[in-house]
Design an enzyme around this catalytic site. Structure first.
Site, PDB file in Angstrom:
ATOM      1  N   GLU A  88      -1.743  -9.958  -6.495  1.00 33.79           N
ATOM      2  CA  GLU A  88      -1.614 -10.673  -7.494  1.00 33.79           C
ATOM      3  C   GLU A  88      -0.486 -10.772  -8.361  1.00 33.79           C
ATOM      4  O   GLU A  88      -0.045 -10.660  -9.144  1.00 33.79           O
ATOM      5  CB  GLU A  88      -2.825 -11.226  -8.043  1.00 33.79           C
ATOM      6  CG  GLU A  88      -4.127 -11.797  -6.574  1.00 33.79           C
ATOM      7  CD  GLU A  88      -4.659 -10.162  -6.077  1.00 33.79           C
ATOM      8  OE1 GLU A  88      -4.286 -10.110  -5.635  1.00 33.79           O
ATOM      9  OE2 GLU A  88      -5.670 -10.781  -6.273  1.00 33.79           O
ATOM     10  N   CYS A 140      -6.499  -6.997 -11.168  1.00 34.89           N
ATOM     11  CA  CYS A 140      -6.280  -7.800 -11.242  1.00 34.89           C
ATOM     12  C   CYS A 140      -6.600  -9.474 -12.075  1.00 34.89           C
ATOM     13  O   CYS A 140      -5.858  -9.844 -12.734  1.00 34.89           O
ATOM     14  CB  CYS A 140      -5.784  -8.337  -9.948  1.00 34.89           C
ATOM     15  SG  CYS A 140      -5.380  -7.527  -8.655  1.00 34.89           S
ATOM     16  N   CYS A 172      -1.816  -4.743  -5.525  1.00 35.09           N
ATOM     17  CA  CYS A 172      -2.672  -6.011  -4.956  1.00 35.09           C
ATOM     18  C   CYS A 172      -1.281  -7.251  -4.792  1.00 35.09           C
ATOM     19  O   CYS A 172      -0.317  -6.952  -5.677  1.00 35.09           O
ATOM     20  CB  CYS A 172      -3.498  -6.788  -5.865  1.00 35.09           C
ATOM     21  SG  CYS A 172      -5.022  -5.262  -5.405  1.00 35.09           S
ATOM     22  N   GLU A 181       1.214  -1.442   0.190  1.00 34.05           N
ATOM     23  CA  GLU A 181      -0.069   0.301   0.147  1.00 34.05           C
ATOM     24  C   GLU A 181       0.614   1.456  -0.140  1.00 34.05           C
ATOM     25  O   GLU A 181       1.623   1.306   0.193  1.00 34.05           O
ATOM     26  CB  GLU A 181      -0.834  -0.020   1.533  1.00 34.05           C
ATOM     27  CG  GLU A 181      -1.687  -1.162   0.690  1.00 34.05           C
ATOM     28  CD  GLU A 181      -2.978  -1.276   2.791  1.00 34.05           C
ATOM     29  OE1 GLU A 181      -3.028  -0.299   3.122  1.00 34.05           O
ATOM     30  OE2 GLU A 181      -3.957  -2.057   2.566  1.00 34.05           O
TER      31      GLU A 181
HETATM   32  N1  THU Z   1      -6.294  -6.765  -2.364  1.00 38.32           N
HETATM   33  C1  THU Z   1      -5.178  -7.226  -2.879  1.00 38.32           C
HETATM   34  O1  THU Z   1      -3.852  -7.143  -2.925  1.00 38.32           O
HETATM   35  N2  THU Z   1      -5.997  -8.505  -3.926  1.00 38.32           N
HETATM   36  C2  THU Z   1      -6.949  -8.402  -4.415  1.00 38.32           C
HETATM   37  O2  THU Z   1      -7.403  -8.875  -5.642  1.00 38.32           O
HETATM   38  C3  THU Z   1      -8.335  -7.886  -3.371  1.00 38.32           C
HETATM   39  C4  THU Z   1      -7.765  -5.708  -2.893  1.00 38.32           C
HETATM   40  C5  THU Z   1      -5.702  -6.083  -1.725  1.00 38.32           C
HETATM   41  C6  THU Z   1      -5.582  -4.296  -1.745  1.00 38.32           C
HETATM   42  C7  THU Z   1      -5.283  -3.726  -0.322  1.00 38.32           C
HETATM   43  O3  THU Z   1      -4.095  -3.826   0.129  1.00 38.32           O
HETATM   44  C8  THU Z   1      -6.565  -4.363   0.004  1.00 38.32           C
HETATM   45  O4  THU Z   1      -6.078  -5.506  -0.060  1.00 38.32           O
HETATM   46  C9  THU Z   1      -7.495  -3.977   0.577  1.00 38.32           C
HETATM   47  O5  THU Z   1      -8.399  -3.579  -0.664  1.00 38.32           O
END
Ligand code: THU
EC number: 3.5.4.5
Length: 129
Positions: free
Chosen positions: A55, A89, A53, A44
């Protein structure tokens, strides 16, 4: 490496998640067609929209090392239910996986849901030509 290892590697990768804003760790493990595995976590930023994200971190790590064809991915979320990948993703998966490629979604209790890339993003945009 046995298939289940992808699940444990995804969970393990979530330990490095940088999530000071959402406190929602995600880990992913992706397998290349020739059997190499890359892992990733969500990263983040104080400017929230810059978040990457888990993935996409795993996939982009692999692509940056020269691997662009993947057979499967496992995605772990520190959540009660298996976490469903976001739209960005899904589009990135559609770029590098065949529609039949397996996607395993994993909850914090270890429950799994199996999907395919094509099932997650049917009729996807794949080419400019
Ligand atoms: N997030 C992911 O890493 N992958 C996803 O497919 C959905 C969301 C993360 C982004 C952020 O750091 C946290 O989950 C909350 O949205």
């Amino acid at each position: 490496m046995v298939e289940n290892d992808l699940v444990s590697l995804a969970k393990n990768a979530s330990k490095n998640a940088y999530v000071p804003y959402s406190h929602f760790p995600i880990g992913a493990a992706v397998k290349t067609k020739d059997g190499k595995i890359f892992t990733g976590c969500n990263i983040e930023n104080a400017s929230f929209g810059l978040t990457n994200c888990g993935e996409r971190t795993a996939i982009f790590k692999a692509v940056s090392e020269g691997y662009t064809n993947f057979s499967e991915i496992a995605i772990y979320g520190e959540a009660e239910e298996p976490v469903s990948p976001c739209g960005a993703c899904r589009q990135v998966m559609a770029e590098f996986f065949e529609p039949s490629a397996k996607v395993t979604l994993i909850s914090k209790k270890g429950e799994t849901v199996e999907m395919t890339v094509g099932g997650l993003l049917p009729y996807s945009f794949t080419d400019l030509n």
